[in-house]
Motif scaffolding. Structure first.
Motif, PDB file in Angstrom:
ATOM      1  N   ASP A  29       0.866  -1.176   0.000  1.00  0.00           N
ATOM      2  CA  ASP A  29       0.000   0.000   0.000  1.00  0.00           C
ATOM      3  C   ASP A  29       0.904   1.228   0.000  1.00  0.00           C
ATOM      4  OD1 ASP A  29      -1.905   1.964   0.393  1.00  0.00           O
ATOM      5  OD2 ASP A  29      -2.670   1.134   2.276  1.00  0.00           O
ATOM      6  N   VAL A  30       0.989   1.902  -1.145  1.00  0.00           N
ATOM      7  CA  VAL A  30       1.861   3.073  -1.302  1.00  0.00           C
ATOM      8  C   VAL A  30       1.132   4.297  -0.754  1.00  0.00           C
ATOM      9  CG1 VAL A  30       3.064   4.564  -2.952  1.00  0.00           C
ATOM     10  CG2 VAL A  30       3.004   2.080  -3.316  1.00  0.00           C
ATOM     11  N   ILE A  71       6.177  -2.048   7.677  1.00  0.00           N
ATOM     12  CA  ILE A  71       6.101  -0.640   7.297  1.00  0.00           C
ATOM     13  C   ILE A  71       7.443  -0.226   6.722  1.00  0.00           C
ATOM     14  CG2 ILE A  71       5.752   1.730   8.084  1.00  0.00           C
ATOM     15  CD1 ILE A  71       4.064   0.556  10.386  1.00  0.00           C
ATOM     16  N   ILE A  72       7.393   0.342   5.538  1.00  0.00           N
ATOM     17  CA  ILE A  72       8.576   0.941   4.929  1.00  0.00           C
ATOM     18  C   ILE A  72       8.422   2.440   5.144  1.00  0.00           C
ATOM     19  CG2 ILE A  72       9.885   1.325   2.809  1.00  0.00           C
ATOM     20  CD1 ILE A  72       8.536  -1.283   1.716  1.00  0.00           C
ATOM     21  N   SER A  73       9.347   3.034   5.864  1.00  0.00           N
ATOM     22  CA  SER A  73       9.273   4.450   6.156  1.00  0.00           C
ATOM     23  C   SER A  73       9.952   5.227   5.029  1.00  0.00           C
ATOM     24  CB  SER A  73       9.964   4.749   7.495  1.00  0.00           C
ATOM     25  OG  SER A  73       9.792   6.105   7.819  1.00  0.00           O
ATOM     26  N   GLY A  74       9.192   6.080   4.364  1.00  0.00           N
ATOM     27  CA  GLY A  74       9.759   6.886   3.299  1.00  0.00           C
ATOM     28  C   GLY A  74       8.723   7.246   2.258  1.00  0.00           C
ATOM     29  N   VAL A  75       9.193   7.963   1.241  1.00  0.00           N
ATOM     30  CA  VAL A  75       8.344   8.354   0.117  1.00  0.00           C
ATOM     31  C   VAL A  75       8.512   7.322  -0.999  1.00  0.00           C
ATOM     32  CG1 VAL A  75       8.411  10.799   0.724  1.00  0.00           C
ATOM     33  CG2 VAL A  75      10.138   9.871  -0.820  1.00  0.00           C
ATOM     34  N   ASP A  94      -5.645   7.028  -3.576  1.00  0.00           N
ATOM     35  CA  ASP A  94      -5.649   8.468  -3.275  1.00  0.00           C
ATOM     36  C   ASP A  94      -4.258   8.977  -2.932  1.00  0.00           C
ATOM     37  OD1 ASP A  94      -8.427   8.964  -3.665  1.00  0.00           O
ATOM     38  OD2 ASP A  94      -8.827   7.953  -1.771  1.00  0.00           O
ATOM     39  N   VAL A  95      -3.273   8.583  -3.745  1.00  0.00           N
ATOM     40  CA  VAL A  95      -1.907   9.022  -3.471  1.00  0.00           C
ATOM     41  C   VAL A  95      -1.196   9.569  -4.709  1.00  0.00           C
ATOM     42  CG1 VAL A  95      -0.766   6.773  -3.801  1.00  0.00           C
ATOM     43  CG2 VAL A  95       0.188   8.411  -2.202  1.00  0.00           C
ATOM     44  N   ILE A  96      -1.491   9.036  -5.894  1.00  0.00           N
ATOM     45  CA  ILE A  96      -0.721   9.420  -7.078  1.00  0.00           C
ATOM     46  C   ILE A  96      -0.924  10.896  -7.435  1.00  0.00           C
ATOM     47  CG2 ILE A  96      -2.405   8.750  -8.855  1.00  0.00           C
ATOM     48  CD1 ILE A  96       0.084   7.468 -10.321  1.00  0.00           C
ATOM     49  N   GLU A  97      -2.063  11.464  -7.087  1.00  0.00           N
ATOM     50  CA  GLU A  97      -2.323  12.878  -7.368  1.00  0.00           C
ATOM     51  C   GLU A  97      -1.485  13.801  -6.489  1.00  0.00           C
ATOM     52  OE1 GLU A  97      -5.317  11.601  -4.258  1.00  0.00           O
ATOM     53  OE2 GLU A  97      -4.505  10.725  -6.098  1.00  0.00           O
ATOM     54  N   HIS A  98      -0.836  13.244  -5.476  1.00  0.00           N
ATOM     55  CA  HIS A  98       0.031  14.043  -4.604  1.00  0.00           C
ATOM     56  C   HIS A  98       1.447  14.152  -5.164  1.00  0.00           C
ATOM     57  CE1 HIS A  98      -2.894  14.358  -1.304  1.00  0.00           C
ATOM     58  NE2 HIS A  98      -3.297  13.175  -1.745  1.00  0.00           N
ATOM     59  N   MET A  99       1.706  13.455  -6.270  1.00  0.00           N
ATOM     60  CA  MET A  99       3.019  13.484  -6.924  1.00  0.00           C
ATOM     61  C   MET A  99       2.942  14.334  -8.189  1.00  0.00           C
ATOM     62  SD  MET A  99       3.738   9.398  -6.976  1.00  0.00           S
ATOM     63  CE  MET A  99       3.278   8.399  -5.572  1.00  0.00           C
ATOM     64  N   ARG A 100       4.089  14.802  -8.652  1.00  0.00           N
ATOM     65  CA  ARG A 100       4.131  15.386  -9.989  1.00  0.00           C
ATOM     66  C   ARG A 100       3.757  14.289 -10.977  1.00  0.00           C
ATOM     67  NH1 ARG A 100       9.072  16.387  -8.235  1.00  0.00           N
ATOM     68  NH2 ARG A 100       9.964  15.152  -9.925  1.00  0.00           N
ATOM     69  N   HIS A 101       3.111  14.654 -12.061  1.00  0.00           N
ATOM     70  CA  HIS A 101       2.678  13.665 -13.046  1.00  0.00           C
ATOM     71  C   HIS A 101       3.859  12.834 -13.553  1.00  0.00           C
ATOM     72  CE1 HIS A 101       0.511  11.943 -16.465  1.00  0.00           C
ATOM     73  NE2 HIS A 101      -0.583  12.285 -15.806  1.00  0.00           N
ATOM     74  N   SER A 102       4.972  13.488 -13.832  1.00  0.00           N
ATOM     75  CA  SER A 102       6.149  12.769 -14.339  1.00  0.00           C
ATOM     76  C   SER A 102       6.676  11.777 -13.300  1.00  0.00           C
ATOM     77  CB  SER A 102       7.249  13.754 -14.738  1.00  0.00           C
ATOM     78  OG  SER A 102       7.620  14.564 -13.637  1.00  0.00           O
ATOM     79  N   HIS A 103       6.632  12.148 -12.054  1.00  0.00           N
ATOM     80  CA  HIS A 103       7.081  11.267 -10.979  1.00  0.00           C
ATOM     81  C   HIS A 103       6.155  10.050 -10.865  1.00  0.00           C
ATOM     82  CE1 HIS A 103       8.628  10.919  -6.586  1.00  0.00           C
ATOM     83  NE2 HIS A 103       8.152   9.763  -6.994  1.00  0.00           N
ATOM     84  N   ALA A 131       0.196  23.678   2.812  1.00  0.00           N
ATOM     85  CA  ALA A 131       1.569  24.132   3.008  1.00  0.00           C
ATOM     86  C   ALA A 131       2.544  22.979   2.808  1.00  0.00           C
ATOM     87  CB  ALA A 131       1.728  24.736   4.398  1.00  0.00           C
ATOM     88  N   SER A 132       2.072  21.762   3.020  1.00  0.00           N
ATOM     89  CA  SER A 132       2.901  20.574   2.849  1.00  0.00           C
ATOM     90  C   SER A 132       2.731  20.040   1.433  1.00  0.00           C
ATOM     91  CB  SER A 132       2.493  19.489   3.852  1.00  0.00           C
ATOM     92  OG  SER A 132       3.062  18.250   3.493  1.00  0.00           O
ATOM     93  N   TYR A 133       3.844  19.827   0.744  1.00  0.00           N
ATOM     94  CA  TYR A 133       3.811  19.318  -0.628  1.00  0.00           C
ATOM     95  C   TYR A 133       3.040  18.004  -0.718  1.00  0.00           C
ATOM     96  CZ  TYR A 133       5.340  17.437  -5.095  1.00  0.00           C
ATOM     97  OH  TYR A 133       5.350  16.901  -6.347  1.00  0.00           O
ATOM     98  N   PHE A 134       3.318  17.066   0.181  1.00  0.00           N
ATOM     99  CA  PHE A 134       2.708  15.741   0.098  1.00  0.00           C
ATOM    100  C   PHE A 134       1.234  15.729   0.483  1.00  0.00           C
ATOM    101  CE2 PHE A 134       7.219  14.458   0.413  1.00  0.00           C
ATOM    102  CZ  PHE A 134       7.288  13.805  -0.809  1.00  0.00           C
ATOM    103  N   GLU A 135       0.740  16.802   1.087  1.00  0.00           N
ATOM    104  CA  GLU A 135      -0.682  16.876   1.403  1.00  0.00           C
ATOM    105  C   GLU A 135      -1.475  17.573   0.304  1.00  0.00           C
ATOM    106  OE1 GLU A 135      -1.106  18.609   5.284  1.00  0.00           O
ATOM    107  OE2 GLU A 135       0.028  17.006   6.241  1.00  0.00           O
ATOM    108  N   SER A 136      -0.782  18.184  -0.651  1.00  0.00           N
ATOM    109  CA  SER A 136      -1.431  18.880  -1.761  1.00  0.00           C
ATOM    110  C   SER A 136      -1.635  17.938  -2.937  1.00  0.00           C
ATOM    111  CB  SER A 136      -0.560  20.050  -2.228  1.00  0.00           C
ATOM    112  OG  SER A 136      -0.422  21.007  -1.225  1.00  0.00           O
ATOM    113  N   HIS A 137      -2.636  18.252  -3.756  1.00  0.00           N
ATOM    114  CA  HIS A 137      -2.779  17.556  -5.030  1.00  0.00           C
ATOM    115  C   HIS A 137      -1.891  18.281  -6.033  1.00  0.00           C
ATOM    116  CE1 HIS A 137      -6.928  15.572  -4.148  1.00  0.00           C
ATOM    117  NE2 HIS A 137      -5.974  15.183  -3.317  1.00  0.00           N
ATOM    118  N   ASN A 138      -0.948  17.568  -6.606  1.00  0.00           N
ATOM    119  CA  ASN A 138       0.071  18.179  -7.457  1.00  0.00           C
ATOM    120  C   ASN A 138      -0.018  17.747  -8.913  1.00  0.00           C
ATOM    121  OD1 ASN A 138       1.513  19.648  -5.333  1.00  0.00           O
ATOM    122  ND2 ASN A 138       1.861  17.606  -4.516  1.00  0.00           N
ATOM    123  N   SER A 139      -0.989  16.897  -9.244  1.00  0.00           N
ATOM    124  CA  SER A 139      -1.190  16.490 -10.630  1.00  0.00           C
ATOM    125  C   SER A 139      -2.614  15.977 -10.806  1.00  0.00           C
ATOM    126  CB  SER A 139      -0.191  15.402 -11.039  1.00  0.00           C
ATOM    127  OG  SER A 139      -0.341  14.248 -10.238  1.00  0.00           O
TER     128      SER A 139
END
Length: 156
Positions: A29-30, A71-75, A94-103, A131-139
């Motif tokens: 589960d990513v 548990i794997i700790s990390g991004v 509900d996680v891939i939209e938190h990454m840049r599309h290319s990522h 304010a947190s990158y990983f909590e925002s939708h980025n793509s």
């Protein structure tokens, strides 16, 4: 313990049906957050080994409580250092939209060789800033964002 975060339940029943049909022995589960998919799937595949990838260490106790074995700790980049790992099913709920599309696309191409199935749940368009990158939708991920994979699978 209280529930952490929120994930729309829109595809929960479909995810349960797919996982029951696949009957995986190992699930990754990513971006597991507070452990929604552990709670949702543990009873459906009780002998499955659940692994969570989660960068927020404060949620790790919730993940254990919700049925995760490892548990794997990390991004998501952490997975590149673990290229020998393989899973029957990988969930990106509900996680891939938190990454840049290319990522996200690079990650999917990498995971494509490390799992039998990849289940992706993402809102088609839901702006969300934080304010947190990983909590925002980025793509934004639309059905045509996955055409590369459909073409690849068809060629195989």
């Amino acid at each position: 313990m209280e529930q952490i975060g929120y994930s729309w339940p829109t595809f929960d029943q479909l995810t349960q049906h797919l996982v029951k049909s696949i009957n995986p022995g190992r699930i990754l589960d990513v971006g597991a957050g507070g452990g929604k998919y552990g709670r949702l799937l543990r009873k459906i595949v009780p002998d499955c080994r659940f692994t969570a990838l989660e960068c927020d260490e404060e949620t790790h106790p919730f993940l254990i409580e919700n049925g995760y074995d490892d548990i794997i700790s990390g991004v998501s980049d952490t997975l590149y250092e673990r290229s020998g790992d393989s899973y029957d099913t990988i969930i990106l709920g509900d996680v891939i939209e938190h990454m840049r599309h290319s990522h996200g696309r690079d990650l999917l191409e990498f995971l494509n060789y490390r799992s039998r199935y990849i289940i992706i749940s993402t809102p088609e368009c839901m702006p969300m800033s934080s304010a947190s990158y990983f909590e925002s939708h980025n793509s934004v991920w639309r059905p045509d964002s996955f055409m590369w994979h459909d073409f690849w699978a068809h060629q195989q």
